[in-house]
Design a protein around this motif. Structure first.
Motif, mmCIF file in Angstrom:
data_model
loop_
_atom_site.group_PDB
_atom_site.id
_atom_site.type_symbol
_atom_site.label_atom_id
_atom_site.label_comp_id
_atom_site.label_asym_id
_atom_site.label_seq_id
_atom_site.Cartn_x
_atom_site.Cartn_y
_atom_site.Cartn_z
ATOM 1 N N LEU A 1 0.832 -1.206 0.000
ATOM 2 C CA LEU A 1 0.000 0.000 0.000
ATOM 3 C C LEU A 1 0.865 1.253 0.000
ATOM 4 N N SER A 2 1.912 1.257 0.794
ATOM 5 C CA SER A 2 2.803 2.429 0.825
ATOM 6 C C SER A 2 3.509 2.608 -0.508
ATOM 7 N N ALA B 1 3.994 5.486 -5.677
ATOM 8 C CA ALA B 1 3.930 5.429 -7.139
ATOM 9 C C ALA B 1 2.888 6.403 -7.687
ATOM 10 N N VAL B 2 1.734 6.479 -7.042
ATOM 11 C CA VAL B 2 0.685 7.402 -7.480
ATOM 12 C C VAL B 2 1.167 8.850 -7.356
ATOM 13 N N TYR B 3 1.824 9.158 -6.236
ATOM 14 C CA TYR B 3 2.310 10.528 -6.043
ATOM 15 C C TYR B 3 3.356 10.892 -7.107
ATOM 16 N N LEU B 4 4.288 9.993 -7.366
ATOM 17 C CA LEU B 4 5.330 10.279 -8.354
ATOM 18 C C LEU B 4 4.738 10.421 -9.759
ATOM 19 N N PRO C 1 18.300 10.135 -9.493
ATOM 20 C CA PRO C 1 18.835 9.498 -8.282
ATOM 21 C C PRO C 1 17.757 9.207 -7.239
ATOM 22 N N THR C 2 16.734 10.062 -7.189
ATOM 23 C CA THR C 2 15.630 9.817 -6.256
ATOM 24 C C THR C 2 14.863 8.561 -6.662
ATOM 25 N N LEU C 3 14.615 8.414 -7.958
ATOM 26 C CA LEU C 3 13.947 7.207 -8.441
ATOM 27 C C LEU C 3 14.786 5.959 -8.138
#
Length: 350
Positions: A134-135, A140-143, A153-155
């Motif tokens: 769920l987290s 994923a939805v937010y990104l 680099p964050t990905l």
């Protein structure tokens, strides 16, 4: 919240609990590396402590590598220097370079993967797995809906810790600890007149969490002389019965989860297995399972290892219990809701 999804691993009494603190400290140092570059030199000290506590110290180098990729043009050289000194610091332990062989061995040990529930792949069939997925879906939805470009680099950071959580249940905690700061860095910020503004509510919350953690430490006297009864996998009645029944040097066939407790309380008596899964090969696990299930060779195995007492949880060893109860060579000396203890009869001993 995601880290708490793996609640037993987070708050149980084990060296890994200290590793969580050191992981968070390392992330804090790296998050502030541009403002406090000298603080990076505290990381080798963190590694020296961590390597003597838990094999998860290798995560420091994962974090350093991700930080180097993020700003290799700015302070890449400094981060590489810190990583080199940290690698040397990891050797400051009783086993020297062997600690790295241990890390590699645990991660590739098929016995650990097969029998250690913490090392099993994460699925939606457990509460911790549901929290994890769920987290991950929320992130994923937010990104996906974020308008601003996301630094690669964050990905990579998200992907690395998602893979860690996916590969093993115990990786869920690292995912939760890592994603909080990572996602916070992507949230929109309103510039304030005072960039160092601190919220009183945050301070109170942090202090409350620290006090809560301290209250769980095992050495407080408020729990009275029987405070160890609150420990998981510490069967008091079974332990006292074994202490009364055994002579120094007698061997115990035991529940794996109880092994470390017996080693602490009954140091003169060897246990069949303890919770250090990586130390026991498939043959030992097979023999332990054979006895628990009451396979045809169960008694031969106990004879082979010269076992003098059997301490088991009858709810999880239903195949063995009736065999012990009906066998003339074994005598029941203790039974309580936690477990039973059988010892060899005088005739069996002679």
């Amino acid at each position: 919240v995601v880290a708490m999804g793996y609640f037993p691993g987070l708050l149980s009494l084990r060296p890994q609990t200290f590793a969580f603190l050191l992981f968070a400290l390392t992330m804090w140092i790296l998050a502030n590396r541009r403002r406090r570059p000298r603080a990076l030199w505290a990381i080798p000290l963190v590694v020296a402590i961590w390597a003597n506590l838990h094999a998860s110290f290798f995560l420091v180098f994962v974090l350093l590598g991700l930080a180097w990729l993020e700003n290799r043009a700015e302070r890449g050289g400094l981060l590489l220097s810190v990583a080199a000194v940290a690698a040397a610091a990891s050797l400051v332990n009783p086993f020297g370079p062997g600690v790295w062989r241990f890390v590699a061995g645990v991660s590739t040990n098929p016995t650990v993967a097969e029998f250690g529930t913490e090392w099993a792949a994460t699925t939606v069939r457990s509460p911790s797995g549901i929290v994890f997925f769920l987290s991950a879906a929320a992130i994923a939805v937010y990104l996906a809906q974020r308008r601003q470009p996301i630094p690669w680099p964050t990905l990579l950071h998200v992907g690395a810790f998602f893979a860690l959580g996916l590969l093993a249940v115990r990786g869920i905690t690292w995912w939760g600890l890592a994603m909080g700061p990572t996602m916070a860095g992507l949230l929109p910020r309103k510039r304030m007149a005072n960039e160092d503004h601190r919220s009183a509510a945050h301070t109170v919350l942090a202090a409350g969490l620290v006090l809560f953690a301290v209250s769980l430490l095992p050495w407080w006297d408020w729990r009275g002389p029987d405070r160890y009864e609150l420990l998981v996998n510490a069967p008091q009645g079974v332990t006292k019965a074994l202490d009364r029944a055994l002579e120094p040097g007698d061997r115990i066939f035991n529940e794996v989860a109880w092994g470390s407790w017996f080693e602490l309380q009954l140091p003169q008596n060897a246990v069949f297995m303890d919770s250090r899964l990586e130390l026991f090969g498939p043959s030992i696990w097979d023999q332990h399972a054979a006895v628990r299930m009451g396979r045809d060779d169960w008694h031969a195995i106990l004879d082979r290892w010269d076992v003098a007492a059997v301490a088991i949880d009858p709810t999880s060893t239903r195949g063995l219990l009736p065999l012990l109860e009906s066998h003339p060579g074994w005598r029941l000396v203790h039974r309580d809701p936690e477990g039973v203890v059988f010892v060899r009869t005088e005739e069996e001993l002679h």
